[in-house]
Write a protein that holds these residues in place. Structure first.
Motif, PDB file in Angstrom:
ATOM      1  N   ALA A 104       0.814  -1.212   0.000  1.00  0.00           N
ATOM      2  CA  ALA A 104       0.000   0.000   0.000  1.00  0.00           C
ATOM      3  C   ALA A 104       0.847   1.262   0.000  1.00  0.00           C
ATOM      4  O   ALA A 104       0.495   2.265  -0.622  1.00  0.00           O
ATOM      5  CB  ALA A 104      -0.933  -0.005   1.215  1.00  0.00           C
ATOM      6  N   ARG A 105       1.980   1.223   0.683  1.00  0.00           N
ATOM      7  CA  ARG A 105       2.830   2.421   0.756  1.00  0.00           C
ATOM      8  C   ARG A 105       3.390   2.796  -0.615  1.00  0.00           C
ATOM      9  O   ARG A 105       3.759   3.957  -0.844  1.00  0.00           O
ATOM     10  CB  ARG A 105       3.962   2.208   1.749  1.00  0.00           C
ATOM     11  N   LYS A 203      -3.312  -4.774  -0.878  1.00  0.00           N
ATOM     12  CA  LYS A 203      -3.841  -5.022   0.459  1.00  0.00           C
ATOM     13  C   LYS A 203      -3.693  -3.772   1.329  1.00  0.00           C
ATOM     14  O   LYS A 203      -2.632  -3.159   1.377  1.00  0.00           O
ATOM     15  CB  LYS A 203      -3.104  -6.194   1.104  1.00  0.00           C
ATOM     16  N   GLY A 204      -4.787  -3.417   2.011  1.00  0.00           N
ATOM     17  CA  GLY A 204      -4.765  -2.272   2.914  1.00  0.00           C
ATOM     18  C   GLY A 204      -5.010  -0.935   2.253  1.00  0.00           C
ATOM     19  O   GLY A 204      -5.097   0.088   2.934  1.00  0.00           O
ATOM     20  N   LEU A 205      -5.151  -0.909   0.920  1.00  0.00           N
ATOM     21  CA  LEU A 205      -5.346   0.363   0.221  1.00  0.00           C
ATOM     22  C   LEU A 205      -6.701   0.978   0.537  1.00  0.00           C
ATOM     23  O   LEU A 205      -6.809   2.196   0.708  1.00  0.00           O
ATOM     24  CB  LEU A 205      -5.204   0.150  -1.287  1.00  0.00           C
ATOM     25  N   SER A 207      -8.640   0.986   3.199  1.00  0.00           N
ATOM     26  CA  SER A 207      -8.738   1.709   4.467  1.00  0.00           C
ATOM     27  C   SER A 207      -7.949   3.009   4.415  1.00  0.00           C
ATOM     28  O   SER A 207      -8.344   4.010   5.030  1.00  0.00           O
ATOM     29  CB  SER A 207      -8.245   0.828   5.620  1.00  0.00           C
ATOM     30  N   LYS A 208      -6.836   3.043   3.676  1.00  0.00           N
ATOM     31  CA  LYS A 208      -6.078   4.284   3.509  1.00  0.00           C
ATOM     32  C   LYS A 208      -6.900   5.324   2.749  1.00  0.00           C
ATOM     33  O   LYS A 208      -6.883   6.517   3.077  1.00  0.00           O
ATOM     34  CB  LYS A 208      -4.765   4.014   2.769  1.00  0.00           C
ATOM     35  N   THR A 244     -14.503  -5.041   6.226  1.00  0.00           N
ATOM     36  CA  THR A 244     -13.160  -5.042   6.797  1.00  0.00           C
ATOM     37  C   THR A 244     -12.458  -3.702   6.647  1.00  0.00           C
ATOM     38  O   THR A 244     -11.834  -3.198   7.590  1.00  0.00           O
ATOM     39  CB  THR A 244     -12.307  -6.146   6.138  1.00  0.00           C
ATOM     40  N   CYS A 245     -12.561  -3.083   5.464  1.00  0.00           N
ATOM     41  CA  CYS A 245     -11.840  -1.827   5.247  1.00  0.00           C
ATOM     42  C   CYS A 245     -12.424  -0.697   6.098  1.00  0.00           C
ATOM     43  O   CYS A 245     -11.695   0.184   6.559  1.00  0.00           O
ATOM     44  CB  CYS A 245     -11.832  -1.450   3.770  1.00  0.00           C
ATOM     45  N   ALA A 248     -11.170  -1.277   9.609  1.00  0.00           N
ATOM     46  CA  ALA A 248      -9.759  -0.931   9.681  1.00  0.00           C
ATOM     47  C   ALA A 248      -9.532   0.578   9.693  1.00  0.00           C
ATOM     48  O   ALA A 248      -8.530   1.062  10.233  1.00  0.00           O
ATOM     49  CB  ALA A 248      -9.007  -1.560   8.505  1.00  0.00           C
ATOM     50  N   ALA A 249     -10.478   1.317   9.106  1.00  0.00           N
ATOM     51  CA  ALA A 249     -10.391   2.782   9.088  1.00  0.00           C
ATOM     52  C   ALA A 249     -11.134   3.414  10.269  1.00  0.00           C
ATOM     53  O   ALA A 249     -11.386   4.612  10.281  1.00  0.00           O
ATOM     54  CB  ALA A 249     -10.955   3.320   7.773  1.00  0.00           C
TER      55      ALA A 249
END
Length: 296
Positions: A104-105, A203-205, A207-208, A244-245, A248-249
């Motif tokens: 994601a970073r 993955k994780g994008l 929620s960002k 889930t997202c 997570a946020a």
């Protein structure tokens, strides 16, 4: 002639005289389109947003509701085609971009860009219609559409809209009365669509993106509509997604819908499409303001 009654809609109480004015305007200006009739009524009643813009989208919804109740007749709707929100046309399928698979970073910096201009608007609508399971319906009322980008790469699409009129679980969590809800409902904004494009597998994008939206969208909403949101909401189809997202946020699960659409005020679809409700506070205690009349 049907008895004219007072009505409350989108936080404003209309007197019997004002409802009669709407009926007369619908009759006298029947040759105009419904949108023009709505604009005319907004001007006559000075029904405006805090920034001075007319609430013609909301007025059109009210007029259509009054027509359903038999209070007035909108002749312009007689040959308008199918009922319900309009779907968009899409062009023939084209080749998808190369897959984006990374941490994601590596998608930072993320950018939220408002959709502007007819070319961008059409492309955004086509993406939503083609890739989102609910498709793209043209929304009534206040709304903002966004691209999610990393430099020149398009990663996703977002739609923010006016909130649901009533949702028992949300309203119980807030703890407001009907009067307070009618007065302060527009301090809530609904995440009506959230699409990560199918070739983006990061993955994780999600929620960002939600965290970025919570920081930046309220300013754009205030600039466009004249009031700053206090709370965000969204509906998640639990048969398809686990939310889930959103979790997570740091969104808060508050319960489930009754199985009606967001604007199903006639209780005709009970038991269908039950969804999980999540909210996200934009201030320390939004309930304190939503249950009062603060101008925060």
């Amino acid at each position: 002639m049907n008895t004219i009654f007072q009505v409350t809609f989108c936080g404003r109480r209309f007197t019997a005289q004002e409802v009669e004015l709407m009926r007369m305007a619908a009759h006298d200006y029947a040759g105009l389109g419904v949108t023009e009739i709505a604009r005319t009524i907004c001007e006559l009643l000075e029904w405006k947003r805090p920034n001075g813009g007319l609430k013609n989208h909301e007025c059109r919804q009210l007029l259509e509701g009054l027509q359903a109740e038999g209070v007035l007749t909108l002749l312009a709707l007689r040959h308008s085609g199918g009922r319900g929100p309009r779907r968009v046309d899409i062009s023939p399928p084209c080749l998808e971009p190369e897959p984006i698979e990374c941490a994601a970073r590596q998608c930072e910096p993320l950018e939220l860009a408002l959709v502007e201009g007819p070319v961008e608007s059409r492309l955004w609508r086509e993406h939503m219609e083609r890739y989102h399971y609910l498709g793209c319906r043209v929304p009534f009322g206040a709304n903002l559409r966004y691209w999610v980008r990393n430099r020149d790469r398009e990663l996703g699409c977002l739609l923010w809209t006016s909130p649901a009129w009533k949702m028992q679980a949300r309203d119980a969590w807030i703890g407001w009365s009907d009067e307070q809800r009618q007065a302060n409902l527009q301090r809530i904004v609904n995440n009506g669509r959230f699409l990560i494009l199918p070739w983006v597998r990061v993955k994780g994008l999600a929620s960002k993106i939600l965290a970025l939206s919570a920081r930046h969208m309220p300013h754009d909403w205030q600039t466009r509509y004249g009031h700053r949101p206090l709370l965000l909401e969204t509906l998640v189809d639990a048969t398809r997604f686990r939310g889930t997202c959103y979790r997570a946020a740091n969104w808060i699960y508050v319960g489930q819908t009754a199985g009606r659409g967001r604007m199903d005020r006639e209780h005709k679809s009970l038991g269908q499409a039950i969804k999980d409700i999540y909210v996200y506070p934009l201030v320390r205690d939004p309930r304190q303001y939503l249950c009062g009349y603060s101008t925060r």
